[in-house]
Design a protein around this motif. Structure first.
Motif, PDB file in Angstrom:
ATOM      1  N   LEU A   1      39.323  91.375  89.013  1.00 59.07           N
ATOM      2  CA  LEU A   1      39.951  92.065  90.133  1.00 59.07           C
ATOM      3  C   LEU A   1      40.504  91.063  91.142  1.00 59.07           C
ATOM      4  O   LEU A   1      40.118  89.898  91.174  1.00 59.07           O
ATOM      5  N   ASP A   2      41.389  91.555  92.001  1.00 61.45           N
ATOM      6  CA  ASP A   2      42.005  90.729  93.026  1.00 61.45           C
ATOM      7  C   ASP A   2      41.051  90.560  94.212  1.00 61.45           C
ATOM      8  O   ASP A   2      40.037  91.256  94.344  1.00 61.45           O
ATOM      9  N   ILE A   3      41.406  89.626  95.087  1.00 61.54           N
ATOM     10  CA  ILE A   3      40.596  89.293  96.254  1.00 61.54           C
ATOM     11  C   ILE A   3      41.297  89.707  97.544  1.00 61.54           C
ATOM     12  O   ILE A   3      42.494  90.002  97.558  1.00 61.54           O
ATOM     13  N   GLU A   4      40.547  89.706  98.617  1.00 63.58           N
ATOM     14  CA  GLU A   4      41.124  89.789  99.954  1.00 63.58           C
ATOM     15  C   GLU A   4      41.693  88.422 100.319  1.00 63.58           C
ATOM     16  O   GLU A   4      41.006  87.401 100.164  1.00 63.58           O
ATOM     17  N   ALA A   5      42.910  88.382 100.812  1.00 59.37           N
ATOM     18  CA  ALA A   5      43.533  87.106 101.145  1.00 59.37           C
ATOM     19  C   ALA A   5      42.782  86.376 102.246  1.00 59.37           C
ATOM     20  O   ALA A   5      42.753  85.143 102.299  1.00 59.37           O
ATOM     21  N   GLU A   6      42.149  87.118 103.145  1.00 60.12           N
ATOM     22  CA  GLU A   6      41.506  86.504 104.304  1.00 60.12           C
ATOM     23  C   GLU A   6      40.155  85.877 103.960  1.00 60.12           C
ATOM     24  O   GLU A   6      39.816  84.814 104.476  1.00 60.12           O
ATOM     25  N   THR A   7      39.366  86.504 103.111  1.00 55.18           N
ATOM     26  CA  THR A   7      38.000  86.035 102.853  1.00 55.18           C
ATOM     27  C   THR A   7      37.815  85.421 101.477  1.00 55.18           C
ATOM     28  O   THR A   7      36.774  84.821 101.209  1.00 55.18           O
ATOM     29  N   PHE A   8      38.772  85.583 100.576  1.00 57.10           N
ATOM     30  CA  PHE A   8      38.705  85.102  99.194  1.00 57.10           C
ATOM     31  C   PHE A   8      37.656  85.858  98.378  1.00 57.10           C
ATOM     32  O   PHE A   8      37.287  85.413  97.292  1.00 57.10           O
ATOM     33  N   CYS A   9      37.156  86.968  98.880  1.00 57.37           N
ATOM     34  CA  CYS A   9      36.150  87.766  98.183  1.00 57.37           C
ATOM     35  C   CYS A   9      36.778  89.042  97.619  1.00 57.37           C
ATOM     36  O   CYS A   9      37.901  89.410  97.954  1.00 57.37           O
ATOM     37  N   MET A  10      36.037  89.736  96.780  1.00 61.64           N
ATOM     38  CA  MET A  10      36.523  90.935  96.100  1.00 61.64           C
ATOM     39  C   MET A  10      37.149  91.925  97.069  1.00 61.64           C
ATOM     40  O   MET A  10      36.570  92.246  98.115  1.00 61.64           O
ATOM     41  N   ASP A  11      38.322  92.422  96.707  1.00 67.85           N
ATOM     42  CA  ASP A  11      39.015  93.434  97.506  1.00 67.85           C
ATOM     43  C   ASP A  11      38.466  94.807  97.129  1.00 67.85           C
ATOM     44  O   ASP A  11      38.618  95.245  95.983  1.00 67.85           O
ATOM     45  N   PRO A  12      37.808  95.520  98.058  1.00 69.31           N
ATOM     46  CA  PRO A  12      37.285  96.845  97.715  1.00 69.31           C
ATOM     47  C   PRO A  12      38.358  97.806  97.207  1.00 69.31           C
ATOM     48  O   PRO A  12      38.057  98.670  96.370  1.00 69.31           O
ATOM     49  N   ALA A  13      39.600  97.662  97.691  1.00 71.15           N
ATOM     50  CA  ALA A  13      40.674  98.532  97.199  1.00 71.15           C
ATOM     51  C   ALA A  13      40.938  98.289  95.723  1.00 71.15           C
ATOM     52  O   ALA A  13      41.240  99.229  94.969  1.00 71.15           O
ATOM     53  N   ALA A  14      40.829  97.036  95.295  1.00 72.92           N
ATOM     54  CA  ALA A  14      41.006  96.727  93.877  1.00 72.92           C
ATOM     55  C   ALA A  14      39.876  97.319  93.050  1.00 72.92           C
ATOM     56  O   ALA A  14      40.088  97.811  91.925  1.00 72.92           O
ATOM     57  N   LEU A  15      38.658  97.295  93.594  1.00 71.50           N
ATOM     58  CA  LEU A  15      37.524  97.894  92.886  1.00 71.50           C
ATOM     59  C   LEU A  15      37.681  99.408  92.806  1.00 71.50           C
ATOM     60  O   LEU A  15      37.416 100.017  91.757  1.00 71.50           O
ATOM     61  N   GLU A  16      38.118 100.023  93.886  1.00 69.16           N
ATOM     62  CA  GLU A  16      38.317 101.478  93.881  1.00 69.16           C
ATOM     63  C   GLU A  16      39.334 101.877  92.825  1.00 69.16           C
ATOM     64  O   GLU A  16      39.137 102.856  92.086  1.00 69.16           O
ATOM     65  N   ALA A  17      40.427 101.132  92.720  1.00 69.32           N
ATOM     66  CA  ALA A  17      41.444 101.423  91.709  1.00 69.32           C
ATOM     67  C   ALA A  17      40.886 101.223  90.301  1.00 69.32           C
ATOM     68  O   ALA A  17      41.220 101.972  89.371  1.00 69.32           O
ATOM     69  N   ALA A  18      40.018 100.215  90.127  1.00 64.17           N
ATOM     70  CA  ALA A  18      39.413  99.984  88.819  1.00 64.17           C
ATOM     71  C   ALA A  18      38.509 101.142  88.422  1.00 64.17           C
ATOM     72  O   ALA A  18      38.528 101.597  87.268  1.00 64.17           O
ATOM     73  N   PHE A  19      37.722 101.649  89.358  1.00 67.11           N
ATOM     74  CA  PHE A  19      36.887 102.814  89.049  1.00 67.11           C
ATOM     75  C   PHE A  19      37.744 104.036  88.733  1.00 67.11           C
ATOM     76  O   PHE A  19      37.394 104.836  87.853  1.00 67.11           O
ATOM     77  N   ALA A  20      38.862 104.182  89.424  1.00 70.96           N
ATOM     78  CA  ALA A  20      39.735 105.325  89.156  1.00 70.96           C
ATOM     79  C   ALA A  20      40.270 105.274  87.729  1.00 70.96           C
ATOM     80  O   ALA A  20      40.456 106.314  87.087  1.00 70.96           O
ATOM     81  N   ARG A  21      40.511 104.070  87.227  1.00 67.20           N
ATOM     82  CA  ARG A  21      41.039 103.922  85.866  1.00 67.20           C
ATOM     83  C   ARG A  21      39.941 103.944  84.809  1.00 67.20           C
ATOM     84  O   ARG A  21      40.099 104.549  83.733  1.00 67.20           O
ATOM     85  N   GLU A  22      38.809 103.259  85.080  1.00 71.58           N
ATOM     86  CA  GLU A  22      37.793 103.033  84.048  1.00 71.58           C
ATOM     87  C   GLU A  22      36.600 103.978  84.155  1.00 71.58           C
ATOM     88  O   GLU A  22      35.880 104.166  83.179  1.00 71.58           O
ATOM     89  N   GLY A  23      36.360 104.533  85.341  1.00 73.94           N
ATOM     90  CA  GLY A  23      35.244 105.457  85.518  1.00 73.94           C
ATOM     91  C   GLY A  23      33.904 104.829  85.210  1.00 73.94           C
ATOM     92  O   GLY A  23      33.635 103.679  85.545  1.00 73.94           O
ATOM     93  N   SER A  24      33.065 105.585  84.504  1.00 75.76           N
ATOM     94  CA  SER A  24      31.690 105.153  84.257  1.00 75.76           C
ATOM     95  C   SER A  24      31.584 104.043  83.220  1.00 75.76           C
ATOM     96  O   SER A  24      30.482 103.541  82.960  1.00 75.76           O
TER      97      SER A  24
END
Length: 373
Positions: free
Chosen positions: A105-128
């Motif tokens: 997944l992509d990161i937040e540009a400011e903190t270099f850590c996981m972007d929660p929006a990218a994780l949310e989109a991943a769950f929307a696609r992959e689910g459980s």
């Protein structure tokens, strides 16, 4: 001519605590027990308590810590484990060692850590199908665990915090490693808490999970020489545990010194044109690395090298663009824009607790001069 300034210096950490470390080593040598003895048991308890966890399990290295945490949670073939591409490759290698599939997944540009929006989109696609999420607290800054943990819980996924660069980082005073189901720490010599060799440790508040991981780290034994399950050999040795105990009591002081060096860098470089580290409100950054972004990163790095100042790049390429992974490792649906944008710009400045004030000033003076010239 001024002495060279290293980017990191684990030997200086040893010399700073030489008497304590030498005494710890002598204690182990004279004790006659060298694997999984009293030193390891004491370090596990002391480190877990320092973090705010109930259980600690010492292992051979940080990669094994992630592997064992994943196996303890039951991750394996057919499961997806979501993490970031902008990380040490060990995070992704550990996932593949269990047979699970990494989803980067992509990161937040400011903190270099996981972007929660990218994780949310991943769950929307992959689910459980996403069984585990591994946020990486990169460079010593905590990931946005409030959002990440909430998303994982909503979708029934487990959380492994990769704390290998963040011993002591916190959110609202609560230390990382205490938010997810389990946490993995590297104890590599350059880490905020580093052994004088390889080492790793796992923390959790789940007693059943802790017991599973303890069994898995030593062949799956419950009774000696009888494997109740198929495990591996990943043991923190007594010598390193004793050294780590000697260093742990000074870790708050050492993190404070890193923060003081970072504060000098922040102040001296505020108008330099560099993009400096961002700290999220409420977060405690422990500056495993102090990473700036420069448009002419390579030019600046060469000028600092000419001035006798070492730097490093963490990391030269994201995992998804490295030859072993490129084209075969699944990516999240939001792409890698922030990850790829930072790769040609990031530069790690000298950062270790024993860095003298005069040397920190020399670093910033050389940067200001280099950017003017």
């Amino acid at each position: 001519m001024a002495s060279p300034i290293p980017q990191t210096d684990p030997k200086a950490g040893y010399l700073d605590l030489k008497a304590d470390i030498d005494a710890a080593v002598a204690r182990v040598l004279n004790g006659g027990w060298y694997i999984l003895g009293q030193e390891v048991g004491a370090f596990e308890k002391e480190f877990a308590a320092w973090c705010g966890n109930s259980h600690g399990i010492g292992v051979a290295n940080g990669t094994d810590a992630l592997v064992l945490a994943l196996r303890g949670l039951g991750a394996g073939p057919g499961d997806i484990v979501a993490t970031v591409s902008h990380t040490a490759v060990a995070t992704v290698a550990a996932i593949e060692l269990t047979g699970a599939t990494p989803l980067l997944l992509d990161i937040e540009a400011e903190t270099f850590c996981m972007d929660p929006a990218a994780l949310e989109a991943a769950f929307a696609r992959e689910g459980s199908r996403i069984k585990v999420v591994i946020p990486v607290h990169l460079y010593g800054h905590p990931a946005d665990l409030g959002a990440i943990v909430a998303l994982a819980r909503k979708h029934g996924a487990k959380i492994i915090e990769d704390c290998s660069q963040a011993h002591g980082a916190a959110i609202a005073g609560k230390r990382v490693g205490t938010f997810g189901d389990v946490a993995a720490f590297s104890l590599y010599p350059t880490k905020n808490l580093g052994a004088l060799g390889d080492g790793g440790v796992i923390t959790t508040d789940d007693p059943a999970l802790a017991q599973r991981i303890r069994e898995l780290r030593e062949y799956g034994w419950r009774d000696r020489y009888i494997s109740a399950t198929a495990g591996m050999n990943s043991r923190l040795d007594e010598m390193q545990a004793a050294i780590l105990r000697a260093k742990l009591v000074h870790l708050d002081r050492d993190n404070g010194r890193r923060q003081a060096v970072a504060a000098h860098y922040d102040d001296a470089l505020a108008n330099s044109g560099l993009r400096l580290p961002t700290v999220r409100p409420g977060a405690t950054h422990v500056y495993h690395q102090y990473v700036v972004r420069a448009d002419d990163r390579d030019g600046l790095r060469q000028k600092l090298k000419d001035a006798g100042i070492a730097t490093n790049i963490h990391y030269p390429a994201p995992v998804h663009l490295q030859p072993a992974y490129q084209g075969r490792t699944p990516l999240g649906p939001t792409g890698m824009a922030a990850t790829e944008a930072c790769q040609g710009q990031i530069l790690s400045l000298p950062m270790f607790p024993q860095l003298a004030d005069a040397d920190a000033r020399r670093v910033t003076a050389a940067i200001v001069q280099a950017l003017r010239g």
